[in-house]
Design a protein around this motif. Structure first.
Motif, PDB file in Angstrom:
ATOM      1  N   MET A   1       0.593  -1.269  -0.053  1.00 54.57           N
ATOM      2  CA  MET A   1       0.047  -0.038   0.053  1.00 54.57           C
ATOM      3  C   MET A   1       0.990   1.076  -0.018  1.00 54.57           C
ATOM      4  SD  MET A   1      -2.921   1.296   2.677  1.00 54.57           S
ATOM      5  CE  MET A   1      -4.275   0.572   1.737  1.00 54.57           C
ATOM      6  N   ASP A   2       0.640   2.106  -0.873  1.00 56.04           N
ATOM      7  CA  ASP A   2       1.307   3.477  -1.043  1.00 56.04           C
ATOM      8  C   ASP A   2       0.811   4.377   0.178  1.00 56.04           C
ATOM      9  OD1 ASP A   2       2.854   5.575  -1.520  1.00 56.04           O
ATOM     10  OD2 ASP A   2       1.613   5.967  -3.368  1.00 56.04           O
ATOM     11  N   LEU A   3       1.897   4.581   0.981  1.00 52.79           N
ATOM     12  CA  LEU A   3       1.235   5.616   2.086  1.00 52.79           C
ATOM     13  C   LEU A   3       2.138   6.989   1.863  1.00 52.79           C
ATOM     14  CD1 LEU A   3       1.287   3.221   4.927  1.00 52.79           C
ATOM     15  CD2 LEU A   3      -0.663   4.146   3.880  1.00 52.79           C
ATOM     16  N   SER A   4       2.666   7.150   0.843  1.00 49.27           N
ATOM     17  CA  SER A   4       3.636   8.511   0.698  1.00 49.27           C
ATOM     18  C   SER A   4       2.929   9.463   0.612  1.00 49.27           C
ATOM     19  CB  SER A   4       4.361   8.263  -0.879  1.00 49.27           C
ATOM     20  OG  SER A   4       3.633   8.174  -1.872  1.00 49.27           O
ATOM     21  N   LYS A   5       1.592   9.745   0.305  1.00 49.95           N
ATOM     22  CA  LYS A   5       0.844  11.017   0.441  1.00 49.95           C
ATOM     23  C   LYS A   5      -0.133  11.097   1.736  1.00 49.95           C
ATOM     24  CE  LYS A   5       1.054  11.658  -4.495  1.00 49.95           C
ATOM     25  NZ  LYS A   5       2.405  11.892  -4.353  1.00 49.95           N
ATOM     26  N   VAL A   6      -0.246  10.167   2.581  1.00 49.50           N
ATOM     27  CA  VAL A   6      -0.883  10.334   3.790  1.00 49.50           C
ATOM     28  C   VAL A   6      -0.173  11.373   4.722  1.00 49.50           C
ATOM     29  CG1 VAL A   6      -1.859   8.154   3.426  1.00 49.50           C
ATOM     30  CG2 VAL A   6       0.291   8.510   5.106  1.00 49.50           C
ATOM     31  N   VAL A   7      -0.925  11.984   5.562  1.00 52.82           N
ATOM     32  CA  VAL A   7      -0.796  12.863   6.624  1.00 52.82           C
ATOM     33  C   VAL A   7      -0.636  12.121   7.926  1.00 52.82           C
ATOM     34  CG1 VAL A   7      -1.378  15.020   7.956  1.00 52.82           C
ATOM     35  CG2 VAL A   7      -1.771  14.931   5.405  1.00 52.82           C
ATOM     36  N   TRP A   8       0.670  12.055   8.577  1.00 59.72           N
ATOM     37  CA  TRP A   8       0.680  11.455   9.658  1.00 59.72           C
ATOM     38  C   TRP A   8       0.517  12.385  11.085  1.00 59.72           C
ATOM     39  CZ3 TRP A   8       1.478   6.039   9.983  1.00 59.72           C
ATOM     40  CH2 TRP A   8       1.644   5.666   8.825  1.00 59.72           C
ATOM     41  N   ARG A   9      -0.076  11.771  11.960  1.00 57.42           N
ATOM     42  CA  ARG A   9      -0.296  12.669  13.067  1.00 57.42           C
ATOM     43  C   ARG A   9       0.126  11.752  14.313  1.00 57.42           C
ATOM     44  NH1 ARG A   9      -5.697  12.461  15.478  1.00 57.42           N
ATOM     45  NH2 ARG A   9      -6.848  10.671  14.555  1.00 57.42           N
ATOM     46  N   LYS A  10       0.795  12.533  15.459  1.00 62.19           N
ATOM     47  CA  LYS A  10       1.143  12.065  16.738  1.00 62.19           C
ATOM     48  C   LYS A  10      -0.130  11.541  17.547  1.00 62.19           C
ATOM     49  CE  LYS A  10       5.655  12.618  17.488  1.00 62.19           C
ATOM     50  NZ  LYS A  10       6.659  13.301  18.293  1.00 62.19           N
ATOM     51  N   ALA A  11       0.175  10.665  18.347  1.00 58.54           N
ATOM     52  CA  ALA A  11      -0.894  10.177  19.150  1.00 58.54           C
ATOM     53  C   ALA A  11      -0.972  11.374  20.008  1.00 58.54           C
ATOM     54  CB  ALA A  11      -0.671   8.988  19.746  1.00 58.54           C
ATOM     55  N   SER A  12      -2.338  11.703  20.433  1.00 56.36           N
ATOM     56  CA  SER A  12      -2.536  12.717  21.515  1.00 56.36           C
ATOM     57  C   SER A  12      -1.815  12.564  22.875  1.00 56.36           C
ATOM     58  CB  SER A  12      -3.926  12.601  21.977  1.00 56.36           C
ATOM     59  OG  SER A  12      -4.545  11.730  22.350  1.00 56.36           O
ATOM     60  N   ARG A  13      -1.465  11.588  23.191  1.00 53.00           N
ATOM     61  CA  ARG A  13      -0.581  11.060  24.505  1.00 53.00           C
ATOM     62  C   ARG A  13       0.707  11.286  24.571  1.00 53.00           C
ATOM     63  NH1 ARG A  13      -3.962   8.956  29.099  1.00 53.00           N
ATOM     64  NH2 ARG A  13      -5.988   8.972  28.382  1.00 53.00           N
ATOM     65  N   SER A  14       1.345  11.637  23.166  1.00 50.87           N
ATOM     66  CA  SER A  14       2.744  11.768  23.071  1.00 50.87           C
ATOM     67  C   SER A  14       3.362  12.879  23.455  1.00 50.87           C
ATOM     68  CB  SER A  14       3.111  11.665  21.507  1.00 50.87           C
ATOM     69  OG  SER A  14       2.564  10.190  21.148  1.00 50.87           O
ATOM     70  N   THR A  15       4.247  12.953  24.168  1.00 53.46           N
ATOM     71  CA  THR A  15       4.770  14.206  24.653  1.00 53.46           C
ATOM     72  C   THR A  15       6.320  14.384  24.251  1.00 53.46           C
ATOM     73  OG1 THR A  15       5.638  13.269  26.575  1.00 53.46           O
ATOM     74  CG2 THR A  15       3.748  14.158  26.643  1.00 53.46           C
ATOM     75  N   VAL A  16       6.930  15.344  24.268  1.00 51.70           N
ATOM     76  CA  VAL A  16       8.416  15.808  23.757  1.00 51.70           C
ATOM     77  C   VAL A  16       9.347  14.873  24.811  1.00 51.70           C
ATOM     78  CG1 VAL A  16      10.323  17.387  23.906  1.00 51.70           C
ATOM     79  CG2 VAL A  16       7.996  18.107  23.136  1.00 51.70           C
ATOM     80  N   GLU A  17       9.065  14.659  26.110  1.00 49.56           N
ATOM     81  CA  GLU A  17       9.890  13.694  26.800  1.00 49.56           C
ATOM     82  C   GLU A  17       9.591  12.387  26.780  1.00 49.56           C
ATOM     83  OE1 GLU A  17       7.466  15.971  28.448  1.00 49.56           O
ATOM     84  OE2 GLU A  17       8.838  17.589  28.158  1.00 49.56           O
ATOM     85  N   ASN A  18       8.622  11.943  25.983  1.00 46.47           N
ATOM     86  CA  ASN A  18       8.333  10.593  26.072  1.00 46.47           C
ATOM     87  C   ASN A  18       8.595   9.930  24.625  1.00 46.47           C
ATOM     88  OD1 ASN A  18       7.059   7.966  25.826  1.00 46.47           O
ATOM     89  ND2 ASN A  18       4.971   8.714  26.412  1.00 46.47           N
ATOM     90  N   ASP A  19       9.597   8.989  24.678  1.00 43.10           N
ATOM     91  CA  ASP A  19      10.107   8.425  23.593  1.00 43.10           C
ATOM     92  C   ASP A  19       9.260   7.333  22.890  1.00 43.10           C
ATOM     93  OD1 ASP A  19      12.320   9.856  23.319  1.00 43.10           O
ATOM     94  OD2 ASP A  19      13.620   8.452  24.306  1.00 43.10           O
ATOM     95  N   ASN A  20       8.379   6.887  23.539  1.00 39.77           N
ATOM     96  CA  ASN A  20       7.253   5.657  23.031  1.00 39.77           C
ATOM     97  C   ASN A  20       6.207   6.606  22.353  1.00 39.77           C
ATOM     98  OD1 ASN A  20       8.956   3.954  24.432  1.00 39.77           O
ATOM     99  ND2 ASN A  20       7.895   4.331  26.227  1.00 39.77           N
ATOM    100  N   CYS A  21       6.405   6.947  21.037  1.00 35.53           N
ATOM    101  CA  CYS A  21       5.220   7.696  20.234  1.00 35.53           C
ATOM    102  C   CYS A  21       4.894   7.221  19.120  1.00 35.53           C
ATOM    103  CB  CYS A  21       5.700   9.105  19.943  1.00 35.53           C
ATOM    104  SG  CYS A  21       6.292  10.190  21.233  1.00 35.53           S
ATOM    105  N   VAL A  22       3.685   6.870  18.923  1.00 35.09           N
ATOM    106  CA  VAL A  22       2.973   6.401  17.827  1.00 35.09           C
ATOM    107  C   VAL A  22       2.501   7.378  16.873  1.00 35.09           C
ATOM    108  CG1 VAL A  22       2.878   4.007  18.555  1.00 35.09           C
ATOM    109  CG2 VAL A  22       0.963   5.747  18.664  1.00 35.09           C
ATOM    110  N   GLU A  23       2.434   7.222  15.547  1.00 33.91           N
ATOM    111  CA  GLU A  23       1.557   8.200  14.745  1.00 33.91           C
ATOM    112  C   GLU A  23       0.621   7.358  13.786  1.00 33.91           C
ATOM    113  OE1 GLU A  23       4.920  11.419  13.665  1.00 33.91           O
ATOM    114  OE2 GLU A  23       5.211   9.646  12.501  1.00 33.91           O
ATOM    115  N   LEU A  24      -0.319   7.932  13.461  1.00 30.91           N
ATOM    116  CA  LEU A  24      -1.397   7.495  12.876  1.00 30.91           C
ATOM    117  C   LEU A  24      -1.755   8.307  11.641  1.00 30.91           C
ATOM    118  CD1 LEU A  24      -4.203   7.124  15.634  1.00 30.91           C
ATOM    119  CD2 LEU A  24      -2.443   5.631  15.024  1.00 30.91           C
TER     120      LEU A  24
END
Length: 61
Positions: A1-24
């Protein structure tokens, strides 16, 4: 699946200090999930209904 044009956004619980971040990203009929530290790495692709069940399950933990 080509995902080259999708817009990724960080999970709302992600913070600058937290290295465990996912994007959707929303694509036609699916939700893609990736590790924000490895944007070129593997992606988890779920149907929107499967993602909804997955997210609801995580919220109940």
């Amino acid at each position: 699946m080509d995902l080259s044009k999708v817009v990724w956004r960080k999970a709302s619980r992600s913070t600058v200090e937290n290295d465990n971040c996912v994007e959707l990203a929303l694509a036609t009929g699916v939700v893609a999930v990736r590790d924000s530290k490895d944007p070129e790495g593997p992606k988890l692709i779920l149907s929107r209904s499967d993602f909804r069940r997955f997210a609801d399950r995580l919220k109940s933990i």
